[in-house]
Design a protein around this motif. Structure first.
Motif, short mmCIF file in Angstrom:
data_model
loop_
_atom_site.label_atom_id
_atom_site.label_comp_id
_atom_site.label_asym_id
_atom_site.label_seq_id
_atom_site.Cartn_x
_atom_site.Cartn_y
_atom_site.Cartn_z
N THR A 195 -13.35 -1.27 3.96
CA THR A 195 -14.78 -1.50 3.75
C THR A 195 -15.22 -2.81 4.41
OG1 THR A 195 -14.67 -0.30 1.65
CG2 THR A 195 -16.58 -1.72 2.01
N ARG A 196 -14.42 -3.84 4.25
CA ARG A 196 -14.76 -5.13 4.85
C ARG A 196 -14.74 -5.06 6.37
NH1 ARG A 196 -10.80 -9.37 2.23
NH2 ARG A 196 -11.92 -10.72 3.69
N LEU A 197 -13.79 -4.30 6.91
CA LEU A 197 -13.74 -4.13 8.37
C LEU A 197 -14.98 -3.39 8.86
CD1 LEU A 197 -9.97 -3.18 8.85
CD2 LEU A 197 -11.10 -5.25 9.71
N ARG A 198 -15.42 -2.39 8.09
CA ARG A 198 -16.60 -1.63 8.48
C ARG A 198 -17.83 -2.53 8.51
NH1 ARG A 198 -16.80 1.83 4.48
NH2 ARG A 198 -15.42 3.35 5.45
N MET A 199 -17.86 -3.55 7.61
CA MET A 199 -19.00 -4.47 7.55
C MET A 199 -18.88 -5.61 8.54
SD MET A 199 -19.41 -4.62 3.40
CE MET A 199 -20.82 -5.72 3.47
N GLY A 200 -17.80 -5.59 9.32
CA GLY A 200 -17.63 -6.62 10.34
C GLY A 200 -17.07 -7.93 9.84
N GLU A 201 -16.49 -7.95 8.66
CA GLU A 201 -15.95 -9.19 8.09
C GLU A 201 -14.55 -9.46 8.66
OE1 GLU A 201 -15.99 -9.39 3.87
OE2 GLU A 201 -17.99 -8.54 3.67
N ASP A 202 -14.19 -10.73 8.63
CA ASP A 202 -12.84 -11.14 9.03
C ASP A 202 -11.93 -11.05 7.81
OD1 ASP A 202 -10.58 -12.18 10.14
OD2 ASP A 202 -11.32 -14.25 10.25
N VAL A 203 -10.90 -10.20 7.90
CA VAL A 203 -10.02 -10.00 6.74
C VAL A 203 -8.88 -10.99 6.70
CG1 VAL A 203 -10.59 -7.55 6.56
CG2 VAL A 203 -8.69 -8.26 8.02
N GLY A 204 -8.73 -11.81 7.71
CA GLY A 204 -7.73 -12.86 7.68
C GLY A 204 -6.30 -12.34 7.74
N GLU A 205 -5.41 -13.04 7.05
CA GLU A 205 -3.98 -12.72 7.08
C GLU A 205 -3.58 -11.67 6.05
OE1 GLU A 205 -1.81 -13.88 9.31
OE2 GLU A 205 -3.45 -14.94 10.30
N LEU A 206 -4.50 -11.27 5.19
CA LEU A 206 -4.22 -10.24 4.16
C LEU A 206 -3.02 -10.61 3.30
CD1 LEU A 206 -4.71 -7.07 6.40
CD2 LEU A 206 -6.32 -8.02 4.77
N VAL A 207 -3.00 -11.86 2.86
CA VAL A 207 -1.87 -12.35 2.05
C VAL A 207 -1.77 -11.58 0.74
CG1 VAL A 207 -0.93 -14.35 0.86
CG2 VAL A 207 -2.03 -14.64 3.08
N GLU A 208 -2.90 -11.33 0.10
CA GLU A 208 -2.88 -10.63 -1.19
C GLU A 208 -2.38 -9.20 -1.03
OE1 GLU A 208 -5.89 -9.47 -4.88
OE2 GLU A 208 -6.56 -10.81 -3.28
N LEU A 209 -2.82 -8.51 0.01
CA LEU A 209 -2.39 -7.13 0.25
C LEU A 209 -0.88 -7.08 0.49
CD1 LEU A 209 -3.33 -4.19 0.69
CD2 LEU A 209 -3.56 -4.73 3.11
N LYS A 210 -0.40 -7.97 1.34
CA LYS A 210 1.04 -8.01 1.60
C LYS A 210 1.82 -8.40 0.35
CE LYS A 210 0.34 -9.20 6.47
NZ LYS A 210 0.48 -10.25 7.52
N GLY A 211 1.20 -9.22 -0.49
CA GLY A 211 1.87 -9.61 -1.73
C GLY A 211 2.04 -8.44 -2.68
N VAL A 212 1.02 -7.54 -2.73
CA VAL A 212 1.13 -6.35 -3.59
C VAL A 212 2.26 -5.45 -3.10
CG1 VAL A 212 -0.05 -4.26 -4.37
CG2 VAL A 212 -1.31 -6.42 -4.23
N LEU A 213 2.32 -5.21 -1.78
CA LEU A 213 3.42 -4.40 -1.24
C LEU A 213 4.76 -5.08 -1.47
CD1 LEU A 213 4.47 -2.00 0.32
CD2 LEU A 213 3.98 -3.22 2.46
N GLY A 214 4.80 -6.40 -1.31
CA GLY A 214 6.04 -7.13 -1.55
C GLY A 214 6.53 -6.96 -2.97
N ALA A 215 5.58 -6.99 -3.94
CA ALA A 215 5.96 -6.81 -5.34
C ALA A 215 6.51 -5.40 -5.57
CB ALA A 215 4.75 -7.05 -6.24
N ALA A 216 5.89 -4.39 -4.93
CA ALA A 216 6.38 -3.02 -5.07
C ALA A 216 7.78 -2.87 -4.46
CB ALA A 216 5.41 -2.06 -4.39
N LEU A 217 8.01 -3.51 -3.32
CA LEU A 217 9.32 -3.44 -2.68
C LEU A 217 10.39 -4.18 -3.49
CD1 LEU A 217 8.26 -3.88 1.05
CD2 LEU A 217 8.81 -1.76 -0.16
#
Length: 552
Positions: free
Chosen positions: A375-397
């Motif tokens: 959604t943020r990409l569709r609105m043209g926002e900069d999503v940065g390094e996605l630390v939180e997203l990678k952190g969620v996957l890291g916790a699952a792994l």
């Protein structure tokens, strides 16, 4: 100045003091001196008819020069007796200034005079009447001269002001008010006013001075009247916590630990301040013994407020307090589910043995976060390094890794199945979220953006599997294909990813093998050289002797 005017030159022959006294005496004349010569007499009107006409005329000609002259006189007279009381003179001059009366001074001159009076008050050269002091304070406040206002207030001498009136004159200037409050004694000394002056100041470093003041007051009143003082402190505890949490916890621990339940009840009117206070007690470096006084209800309340105000910290806090009996697992799980804190819920489910449910919860969280990124990409926002997203996957792994570590224990299955579940879910997200026509070659726009994000997640998964030495077992893929029938398109990504993972592993092992072989070759060469040198050292080279067949 001891010089003649306008001709210049020094005044000699002992005439300097006499000249000064004549000038001062003239300026101190309350009424105009009428000439005794009838022919020289003039009508006593205008400035001549005003009080202290000579001083008024001097001030009218050059107010700054006139006031400088008076200051020289006051400085020379300081500490002495007698002389003209120019304080009274100035009061009389002020009373006639700006009011439309004869001899009134312009408002500009009046402002200069007020500043001059403030200066001589600061230097303690005069003791003014209360009305003049109050006017000076009001003028300084109106000019926003906070620094000078404080200095003048600190220099005021007894009898030159009324404390309550002076405080009203200094309203809005905390430090000037504070100087007046601190100097009060008896019933005039109001602790709440002093605390308010500290706590409403804009400078943080000055604001925390309230803690030393309160401690001194509590020590001074200990055993007598301290109950009322503690009530005042409790009423300000919210502001104290906002100023400095650590100092607030220390103050309560040192002087009011028995009032902890009252304090918690008082702060509950402002939950965020209560949360900060409890954080200082529970998480802070030094709780001063207050942690042991918290009830189970207080602790559970703290966790609930952490869920509300700092949800990202909940999981780490629960792990830190695991096994300590600080919280009830079931109640805390309900709270985390209510506030939808996925990582904390997953952790509590894992502790309870529900690892499959914990993984599913983490993956749902991952999906929601990916949708938000899209959604943020569709609105043209900069999503940065996605630390939180990678952190969620890291916790699952990490959960998958722990599951695999338990696969040899009773009632625990093959942990590699968890990795496959994660892989399958990410591949599904790629097929559902990547618009038609996008793929690895896409670089720009929404499609290329989400494609890169999901590709990054797949890479993170592969690296984790490689690092942990795990495998995604082929039976899981076969089962998935069997269930899907002949719709095998979505499994291309899974199989390709697994092959890529194995290719990376093979390259890794090949490099490792090459390094080992090189080390073996190096060691063999070193051994051969050592053996060669040893052979030469003990070899059969003949040495010429003396003819008896013996060596030399």
């Amino acid at each position: 100045g001891g010089k003649r005017w306008p001709r210049g030159g020094e005044i000699g022959g002992g005439q300097e003091e006499r000249a000064k006294n004549e000038v001062v005496g003239l300026l101190g004349q309350e009424k105009y001196l009428v000439s005794k010569n009838p022919q020289s007499r003039r009508e006593v009107v205008g400035y001549r008819g005003a009080s202290y006409p000579y001083l008024r005329t001097l001030l009218l000609l050059d107010v700054r020069a006139g006031l400088s002259l008076l200051k020289l006189y006051l400085a020379a007279k300081a500490g002495g007796e007698g002389g003209i009381d120019f304080v009274e003179v100035l009061v009389a001059v002020f009373e006639g200034a700006g009011g439309g009366t004869a001899g009134a001074l312009p408002e500009t001159s009046r402002a200069i005079m007020l500043e001059w009076v403030a200066g001589v008050l600061e230097e303690k050269l005069i003791v003014t009447k209360k009305s003049l002091t109050h006017e000076v304070l009001t003028w300084l406040a109106g000019q926003n001269r906070g620094g000078m206002l404080v200095r003048v207030v600190e220099a005021l001498q007894e009898g030159s002001y009324d404390r309550r009136t002076a405080i009203e004159c200094c309203k809005g200037f905390n430090r000037a008010e504070l100087a007046l409050h601190v100097g009060a004694e008896g019933e005039e000394r109001r602790i709440d006013d002093v605390m308010r002056c500290y706590l409403t100041d804009e400078e943080a470093e000055f604001k925390v001075g309230v803690f030393d003041f309160v401690k001194e007051e509590l020590l001074r009143n200990f055993g007598g009247g301290d109950e009322a003082l503690r009530e005042v402190v409790v009423s300000f505890l919210g502001e104290l916590v906002a100023a400095d949490v650590g100092r607030s916890v220390g103050l309560v621990a040192d002087f009011m630990s028995d009032d902890l339940s009252v304090i918690i009840r008082h702060l509950s009117e402002e939950p965020i301040l209560l949360y900060r206070f409890l954080s200082g007690v529970i998480v802070g470096a030094d709780d001063g013994g207050l942690l042991g006084r918290l009830t189970a209800v207080d602790k559970q309340l703290f966790i609930e407020m952490m869920c509300e105000f700092e949800s990202v910290k909940v999981c780490a806090f629960l792990k830190d307090k695991a096994g300590s009996g600080f919280y009830d697992g079931e109640e805390t799980l309900k709270l985390c589910q209510e506030y939808k804190i996925a990582d904390a819920c997953a952790y509590l489910l894992e502790v309870a043995g529900e690892m499959e449910e914990a993984l599913e919860l983490m993956l749902r969280k991952l999906e929601n976060d990916v949708v938000e990124v899209k959604t943020r990409l569709r609105m043209g926002e900069d999503v940065g390094e996605l630390v939180e997203l990678k952190g969620v996957l890291g916790a699952a792994l990490d959960l998958c890794e722990r599951k695999e570590q338990k696969k040899g224990e009773e009632d625990e299955g093959d942990g590699s199945g968890f990795y496959f579940v994660v892989l399958d879910r990410i591949v599904q997200m790629k097929s559902f979220m990547s618009p038609p026509g996008t793929g690895e070659g896409a670089r720009d726009g929404e499609g290329g953006g989400i494609e890169r994000v999901l590709h990054g997640l797949l890479e993170q998964l592969v690296m984790k599997i490689v690092e942990s030495g795990s495998r995604v077992a082929l039976p899981y893929i076969v089962d998935k294909i069997s269930i899907a029938g002949n719709k095998l398109g979505q499994f291309r990504e899974i199989i390709s990813t697994i092959f890529e993972m194995h290719r990376k592993e093979i390259r890794f092992y090949n490099r490792a093998e090459g390094m080992v072989l090189k080390s073996v070759e190096d060691l063999s060469e070193m051994k051969r050289k050592v053996e060669f040198k040893g052979g030469r050292a003990g070899g059969g080279a003949k040495v010429e002797g003396t003819g008896d067949g013996k060596g030399g």
